[in-house]
Scaffold this active site. Structure first.
Site, mmCIF file in Angstrom:
data_model
loop_
_atom_site.group_PDB
_atom_site.id
_atom_site.type_symbol
_atom_site.label_atom_id
_atom_site.label_comp_id
_atom_site.label_asym_id
_atom_site.label_seq_id
_atom_site.Cartn_x
_atom_site.Cartn_y
_atom_site.Cartn_z
ATOM 1 N N GLY A 16 -3.520 5.173 1.512
ATOM 2 C CA GLY A 16 -4.074 4.725 3.030
ATOM 3 C C GLY A 16 -3.358 5.641 3.882
ATOM 4 C CG LEU A 17 -5.323 6.184 7.740
ATOM 5 C CD1 LEU A 17 -6.044 5.645 8.828
ATOM 6 C CD2 LEU A 17 -5.528 7.696 7.549
ATOM 7 C CB ALA A 20 -2.876 1.610 5.833
ATOM 8 N N GLY A 21 -0.295 -0.641 5.577
ATOM 9 C CA GLY A 21 0.020 -1.971 5.061
ATOM 10 C C GLY A 21 0.551 -1.678 3.489
ATOM 11 C CE LYS A 22 0.626 4.246 2.319
ATOM 12 N NZ LYS A 22 0.460 4.423 4.110
ATOM 13 C CB THR A 23 5.460 -0.466 2.700
ATOM 14 O OG1 THR A 23 5.723 0.966 2.587
ATOM 15 C CG2 THR A 23 7.041 -0.902 2.300
ATOM 16 C CB SER A 90 -1.763 9.971 -2.012
ATOM 17 O OG SER A 90 -2.115 8.627 -1.989
HETATM 18 P P1 ADP Z 1 2.337 1.800 5.207
HETATM 19 O O1 ADP Z 1 3.157 1.384 4.214
HETATM 20 O O2 ADP Z 1 0.847 1.742 4.871
HETATM 21 O O3 ADP Z 1 2.992 2.969 6.253
HETATM 22 P P2 ADP Z 1 3.551 -0.792 6.202
HETATM 23 O O4 ADP Z 1 3.564 -1.657 5.329
HETATM 24 O O5 ADP Z 1 4.910 -0.081 6.362
HETATM 25 O O6 ADP Z 1 2.309 0.427 6.214
HETATM 26 O O7 ADP Z 1 3.245 -1.416 7.593
HETATM 27 C C1 ADP Z 1 1.982 -2.170 7.935
HETATM 28 C C2 ADP Z 1 2.571 -3.086 9.008
HETATM 29 O O8 ADP Z 1 1.376 -4.079 9.369
HETATM 30 C C3 ADP Z 1 3.652 -4.034 8.712
HETATM 31 O O9 ADP Z 1 4.600 -3.980 9.972
HETATM 32 C C4 ADP Z 1 2.977 -5.447 8.413
HETATM 33 O O10 ADP Z 1 3.612 -6.406 8.914
HETATM 34 C C5 ADP Z 1 1.756 -5.228 9.436
HETATM 35 N N1 ADP Z 1 0.677 -6.272 9.202
HETATM 36 C C6 ADP Z 1 -0.082 -6.922 9.669
HETATM 37 N N2 ADP Z 1 -0.940 -7.671 9.069
HETATM 38 C C7 ADP Z 1 -1.133 -7.157 8.195
HETATM 39 C C8 ADP Z 1 -1.774 -7.309 6.834
HETATM 40 N N3 ADP Z 1 -2.772 -8.415 6.990
HETATM 41 N N4 ADP Z 1 -1.739 -6.856 5.601
HETATM 42 C C9 ADP Z 1 -0.696 -5.816 5.818
HETATM 43 N N5 ADP Z 1 0.272 -5.604 6.571
HETATM 44 C C10 ADP Z 1 0.047 -6.095 7.790
#
Ligand code: ADP
Length: 183
Positions: A16-17, A20-23, A90
């Site tokens: 995902g972008l 997006a919330g992957k980590t 990816s």
């Molecule tokens: P990525 O790894 O995709 O770049 P991150 O997980 O690092 O994204 O960042 C996602 C951000 O969005 C985090 O700061 C997280 O706390 C926030 N967030 C807010 N709501 C949600 C949710 N419902 N699920 C996942 N992340 C969320």
């Protein structure tokens, strides 16, 4: 000689972008699974890239090579019973499909999960400041903005984190792993 029966390993591939919330989901899922004692390994793109792909940049070929390296490592762990959670942008479908093929060859399950948070929500979160840098003209080739992202057409699961809490997404991932006999 005693034979040790390995649990069914798998790679859960979160694509995902940026932001997006992957980590976040990878860490929350690993924490949820930890009490079971199950072997879990997170391969987070941001952490792995400097180790496995320090010489690579962000051209399509370099992104694909980075994905291939992470995918290969994931397949080796997964075939030995580990639950691998990969969190990697990816962006290109063909590269992700190749990771799936490497898993098939290794006899390990590959579950593609699209963390499908809308671009405007990702840009608003902007955890690493990438979207702001792109807007300020300090960064070119940001996935989803001025570089391509090809969404998976048939992922095992699609999660929109703008519509669901972290806990709800983790539950959905655990259900998927249960259905696939990984947990
Ligand atoms: P990525 O790894 O995709 O770049 P991150 O997980 O690092 O994204 O960042 C996602 C951000 O969005 C985090 O700061 C997280 O706390 C926030 N967030 C807010 N709501 C949600 C949710 N419902 N699920 C996942 N992340 C969320």
């Amino acid at each position: 000689m005693t034979t040790i029966e390995l649990p069914r390993g798998a790679t859960l591939w979160l694509t995902g972008l940026p932001s997006a919330g992957k980590t976040t989901l990878a860490n929350a899922l690993a924490a949820a699974v930890a009490p079971s004692g199950r072997a879990v390994e997170i391969l987070d793109g941001d952490a792995v890239r400097p180790v496995l792909s320090p010489e690579l940049g962000y051209s399509r070929a370099d992104r694909d090579a980075n994905v291939a390296r992470i995918g290969w490592v994931a397949s080796r762990l997964a075939r030995n019973g580990v639950l691998v959670i990969a969190a990697v942008v990816s962006p290109f479908a063909e590269a992700r499909d190749k990771v799936g093929a490497v898993h098939a060859e290794a006899g390990a399950a590959f579950l593609e999960v699209h963390v499908a948070t809308p671009l405007d929500v990702c840009a608003e979160r902007d955890v690493k400041g990438l979207y702001a840098r792109q807007r300020d003209g300090k960064l070119a080739g940001l996935t989803g903005v001025d570089d391509e992202y090809e969404p998976p057409l048939a992922p095992a699961l699609r999660l929109d984190t703008a519509q669901s809490t972290v806990d709800q997404s983790v539950q959905a991932l655990i259900e998927l792993l249960g259905k696939e006999s990984v947990l």
